[in-house]
Design a protein around this motif. Structure first.
Motif, PDB file in Angstrom:
ATOM      1  N   MET B 140      42.462  32.995  48.161  1.00 41.48           N
ATOM      2  CA  MET B 140      43.259  34.213  48.272  1.00 41.48           C
ATOM      3  C   MET B 140      42.970  35.182  47.129  1.00 41.48           C
ATOM      4  O   MET B 140      42.695  36.356  47.344  1.00 41.48           O
ATOM      5  CB  MET B 140      44.746  33.866  48.258  1.00 41.48           C
ATOM      6  CG  MET B 140      45.210  33.147  49.504  1.00 41.48           C
ATOM      7  SD  MET B 140      46.999  32.927  49.392  1.00 41.48           S
ATOM      8  CE  MET B 140      47.187  31.374  50.206  1.00 41.48           C
ATOM      9  N   MET B 141      43.011  34.682  45.893  1.00 45.47           N
ATOM     10  CA  MET B 141      42.921  35.627  44.778  1.00 45.47           C
ATOM     11  C   MET B 141      41.487  36.027  44.448  1.00 45.47           C
ATOM     12  O   MET B 141      41.238  37.181  44.130  1.00 45.47           O
ATOM     13  CB  MET B 141      43.641  35.084  43.544  1.00 45.47           C
ATOM     14  CG  MET B 141      43.122  33.770  43.022  1.00 45.47           C
ATOM     15  SD  MET B 141      44.280  33.088  41.813  1.00 45.47           S
ATOM     16  CE  MET B 141      43.539  31.486  41.540  1.00 45.47           C
ATOM     17  N   ASN B 142      40.535  35.078  44.541  1.00 40.71           N
ATOM     18  CA  ASN B 142      39.180  35.387  44.079  1.00 40.71           C
ATOM     19  C   ASN B 142      38.254  35.909  45.177  1.00 40.71           C
ATOM     20  O   ASN B 142      37.288  36.590  44.888  1.00 40.71           O
ATOM     21  CB  ASN B 142      38.550  34.165  43.415  1.00 40.71           C
ATOM     22  CG  ASN B 142      39.352  33.706  42.206  1.00 40.71           C
ATOM     23  OD1 ASN B 142      40.152  34.471  41.672  1.00 40.71           O
ATOM     24  ND2 ASN B 142      39.166  32.468  41.791  1.00 40.71           N
ATOM     25  N   HIS B 144      39.710  37.210  48.379  1.00 39.37           N
ATOM     26  CA  HIS B 144      40.368  38.237  49.181  1.00 39.37           C
ATOM     27  C   HIS B 144      41.265  39.167  48.376  1.00 39.37           C
ATOM     28  O   HIS B 144      41.908  40.051  48.947  1.00 39.37           O
ATOM     29  CB  HIS B 144      41.149  37.573  50.317  1.00 39.37           C
ATOM     30  CG  HIS B 144      40.289  36.704  51.187  1.00 39.37           C
ATOM     31  ND1 HIS B 144      39.142  37.177  51.798  1.00 39.37           N
ATOM     32  CD2 HIS B 144      40.365  35.397  51.520  1.00 39.37           C
ATOM     33  CE1 HIS B 144      38.579  36.187  52.474  1.00 39.37           C
ATOM     34  NE2 HIS B 144      39.289  35.099  52.325  1.00 39.37           N
ATOM     35  N   GLY B 145      41.347  38.926  47.062  1.00 41.95           N
ATOM     36  CA  GLY B 145      42.038  39.881  46.207  1.00 41.95           C
ATOM     37  C   GLY B 145      43.533  39.988  46.442  1.00 41.95           C
ATOM     38  O   GLY B 145      44.097  41.077  46.372  1.00 41.95           O
ATOM     39  N   ILE B 146      44.166  38.871  46.717  1.00 38.43           N
ATOM     40  CA  ILE B 146      45.613  38.913  46.891  1.00 38.43           C
ATOM     41  C   ILE B 146      46.252  37.786  46.083  1.00 38.43           C
ATOM     42  O   ILE B 146      45.679  36.696  45.962  1.00 38.43           O
ATOM     43  CB  ILE B 146      45.992  38.826  48.392  1.00 38.43           C
ATOM     44  CG1 ILE B 146      47.459  39.172  48.602  1.00 38.43           C
ATOM     45  CG2 ILE B 146      45.649  37.456  48.982  1.00 38.43           C
ATOM     46  CD1 ILE B 146      47.806  39.506  50.041  1.00 38.43           C
ATOM     47  N   GLN B 147      47.404  38.071  45.511  1.00 39.95           N
ATOM     48  CA  GLN B 147      48.096  37.033  44.741  1.00 39.95           C
ATOM     49  C   GLN B 147      48.639  35.960  45.691  1.00 39.95           C
ATOM     50  O   GLN B 147      49.303  36.302  46.671  1.00 39.95           O
ATOM     51  CB  GLN B 147      49.257  37.642  43.960  1.00 39.95           C
ATOM     52  CG  GLN B 147      48.816  38.546  42.831  1.00 39.95           C
ATOM     53  CD  GLN B 147      49.991  39.140  42.069  1.00 39.95           C
ATOM     54  OE1 GLN B 147      51.086  39.281  42.608  1.00 39.95           O
ATOM     55  NE2 GLN B 147      49.749  39.476  40.824  1.00 39.95           N
ATOM     56  N   PRO B 148      48.410  34.695  45.386  1.00 43.78           N
ATOM     57  CA  PRO B 148      48.953  33.633  46.239  1.00 43.78           C
ATOM     58  C   PRO B 148      50.481  33.581  46.177  1.00 43.78           C
ATOM     59  O   PRO B 148      51.127  33.160  47.128  1.00 43.78           O
ATOM     60  CB  PRO B 148      48.356  32.356  45.653  1.00 43.78           C
ATOM     61  CG  PRO B 148      47.201  32.800  44.824  1.00 43.78           C
ATOM     62  CD  PRO B 148      47.539  34.172  44.324  1.00 43.78           C
TER      63      PRO B 148
END
Lengths: 110, 527
Positions: B140-142, B144-148
């Motif tokens: 998610m974070m690395n 797709h750029g979203i905070q889990p």
């Protein structure tokens, strides 16, 4: 959940064009070709489906298409792994109940 | 039915390395991967890798992935994505599901590099949305750029749990605790320390009692467990969280090898069901090789070498190179692999309690139990020395195979001696020019440049800083201890960010001189 505007190592993420889709009839926005699950998460959606027997909620678990916890009904097709399926303009995404789309409440729907 | 000289399953570090070696020898190679993008887990690895120059040390994982892809591409390796291999037979026939169709291929040789999948543990509430695997957090974070999540509890203190915890902090999330059922931190001490100094508490000999929430995670309760892993009543501790992340080990995905009739074994030291292979990865079925995590859980650096070995072996198997050439190449790879399998975290030492370093120094017990080296322990390690003026303080306290620090210093101040796993020390006669290359090159973020006495009652400490927003010169705040507690006031003297540091910024802070050996992180005062 929040998108990371700028990452200390990765910088700003390149995104696809912004597209509209519907989640249980509700219009939402995401970026083309990102996984459906990510677009939903960015819109605060946590529940992707309910289990058939006990009606328990499920959401993203492995995020790489392995566990099948995040499956939903996408454009009428059930059991679509939303964490590995790219988002497209106009997609009709519905919470899955067992193996079919959950019934929508009164007044919902496109 | 299409025929290939080598069919490789899995386009991760091992599979791509195998493809590159085989293609270099002139073989016709195809790589199948079930994912939409190649690279396996490499593109989620944003930390600098350990090892030596030969092992891509101090290069971030995703950069290694880019390099492998370019190389494979240049050599004409065919990578077929969204292609799930669903069948492998002893005569090296391969069934691949692409779209809605099953395709049939025949390989003269097959290399299985399918990697591993995450283990899970169950507890009440573990199926709630918001309980995720550590891999999911990384994805998610690395990718797709979203905070889990906003507030996260990490279960598992192995390298995955520690590295992902740090990445969560880098993504702007709060990690409320790292919890592990074992009594000691499982991963590298340096990984633990960089999380601990940001203020993340460790709860060893603890596990999750239950996750709370009706439709999604709203909290978690942990409790202490005894040496028989039974809960101790009255030790419950509650955290408000929206996410619980599990990093409780990996299992080889060896099903295809089993299906092909390869001899298998249950080997806990290798992580579960693994094929029985020779030292170069050949299974009991002639011409079928296994490389990477599928034949035993290690990490990406060794997976890449195993892939290369398999690639060279299939080239010889099919007569593209002579046995002598193969053996000469294998010898080099074996040496590389052997150097990675040294030190206290080597596969052979798994589960062993190690109390002294190779140098005979007592291991920091505080590091193992709380994630950071205590003030009264740090002085006994060889990298921690004192002298007038700016000098490196190397808080590297465990024998791990890693040595970028000794190549980083232009003045050759630092040495790890004859062995890649030895603890680095500062050479007495060498002169530090305060360039910061050692600080930026240490994959464990364990090197600091310290001027213990600036003459005016203050000291300066230069530390690696990989977070945003980046503090600015003149910012006031606090020096945090190795435990992450505010211990003194601190002012930022400078922040250096140059290309050679590869996104590791060097933050220099001024602290009262009695904190020169205590303050190891900077936290800006809230306005």
């Amino acid at each position: 959940m929040e998108r990371i505007a700028e990452h200390p190592i990765l910088g700003a993420k390149e995104k696809g064009r912004e597209v509209e889709f519907t989640f249980d009839g509700q219009r939402l926005k995401g970026f083309e070709d990102e996984p459906i699950a990510i677009a939903l998460k960015a819109n605060g959606v946590m529940i992707h489906r309910y289990t058939k027997k006990e009606h328990k909620p499920r959401g993203i678990f492995c995020a790489i298409g392995r566990c099948t916890d995040c499956v939903m009904v996408v454009d009428g097709k059930p059991n679509v792994r939303t964490c590995v399926t790219p988002l497209k303009e106009g997609m009709d995404i519905r919470t899955q109940d067992g193996v079919e789309a959950a019934e929508m409440k009164e007044g919902e729907g496109a | 039915m299409k025929r290939y000289e080598v069919i490789i399953v899995g386009a991760g570090p091992s599979g791509l390395s195998a493809a590159i070696e085989a293609a270099k020898k002139g073989l016709k190679v195809v790589v199948f991967d079930e994912n939409e993008k190649p690279g396996g887990q490499l593109f989620k690895q944003i930390h600098k890798f350990f090892g030596s120059k030969e092992h891509h040390a101090k290069i971030r994982g995703f950069k290694i992935g880019e390099e492998l892809l370019q190389e494979a591409d240049a050599l004409g390796v065919e990578v077929i994505l969204n292609a799930t291999v669903v069948g492998l037979y002893s005569d090296k026939e391969v069934n691949v599901k692409i779209g809605d169709q099953i395709h049939h291929y025949k390989g003269d040789t097959v290399i299985i590099a399918t990697g591993a999948s995450e283990n899970m543990v169950t507890f009440p509430g573990w199926t709630l949305p918001g309980v995720i695997g550590a891999g999911a957090a990384q994805t998610m974070m690395n990718l797709h750029g979203i905070q889990p999540g906003k507030k996260i509890l990490m279960l598992g203190s192995g390298n995955v749990g520690l590295v992902v915890s740090f990445q969560l902090l880098q993504a702007g999330c709060e990690v409320v605790a790292i919890v592990d059922a074992l009594p000691r931190v499982g991963g590298y001490g340096v990984h633990a320390s960089k999380v601990a100094r940001c203020g993340v508490p460790f709860y060893l000999s603890h596990t999750i009692k239950a996750v709370e929430g009706k439709d999604k995670v709203t909290g978690v309760v942990i409790h202490q467990i005894d040496e028989r892993f039974m809960p101790i009543a009255g030790t419950e501790k509650h955290f408000d969280v929206d996410t619980v992340c599990m990093a409780v080990g990996l299992s080889p995905m060896s099903q295809l090898l089993k299906m092909a009739g390869c001899e298998m074994e249950d080997n806990p030291k290798r992580g579960g069901q693994v094929p029985i292979v020779n030292e170069y990865g050949e299974t009991s079925v002639s011409g079928i090789y296994a490389a990477g995590d599928v034949s035993g859980i290690e990490e990406a650096s060794s997976a890449m070498i195993e892939g290369k070995m398999a690639g060279v072996c299939v080239a010889e198997y099919l007569g593209y190179i002579e046995k002598e050439e193969r053996d000469a190449e294998l010898k080099i790879f074996e040496k590389d692999l052997d150097s990675l399998r040294q030190g206290m975290f080597a596969p052979k030492n798994r589960g062993k309690k190690i109390e002294k370093t190779d140098e005979g120094i007592d291991i920091s017990t505080n590091l193992l139990e709380k994630g950071y080296v205590a003030d009264d322990e740090i002085e006994r390690f060889p990298g921690v020395t004192h002298k007038a003026g700016v000098h490196p303080v190397i808080e590297c306290t465990q024998n791990i195979p890693c040595n970028p620090c000794q190549d980083a210093c232009p003045k050759k101040c630092i040495s790890t001696g004859d062995n890649i796993t030895y603890l680095p020390f500062v050479k007495e006669d060498a002169e530090c020019i305060n360039c910061g290359m050692c600080v930026a090159s240490c994959s464990g973020q364990a090197i600091f440049l310290v001027d213990e006495d600036c003459g005016d009652g203050t000291a300066t400490v230069t530390l690696p800083y990989e977070f945003l927003p980046l503090p600015q010169e003149g910012d006031k705040g606090y020096g945090l201890s190795r435990k992450g507690e505010k211990v003194c006031e601190a002012t930022v003297v400078s922040v250096k960010s140059v290309k050679a540091f590869d996104h590791t910024n060097l933050l220099t802070m001024r602290v009262p001189k009695e904190y020169a050996m205590k303050a190891r992180f900077f936290k800006k005062a809230e306005v």
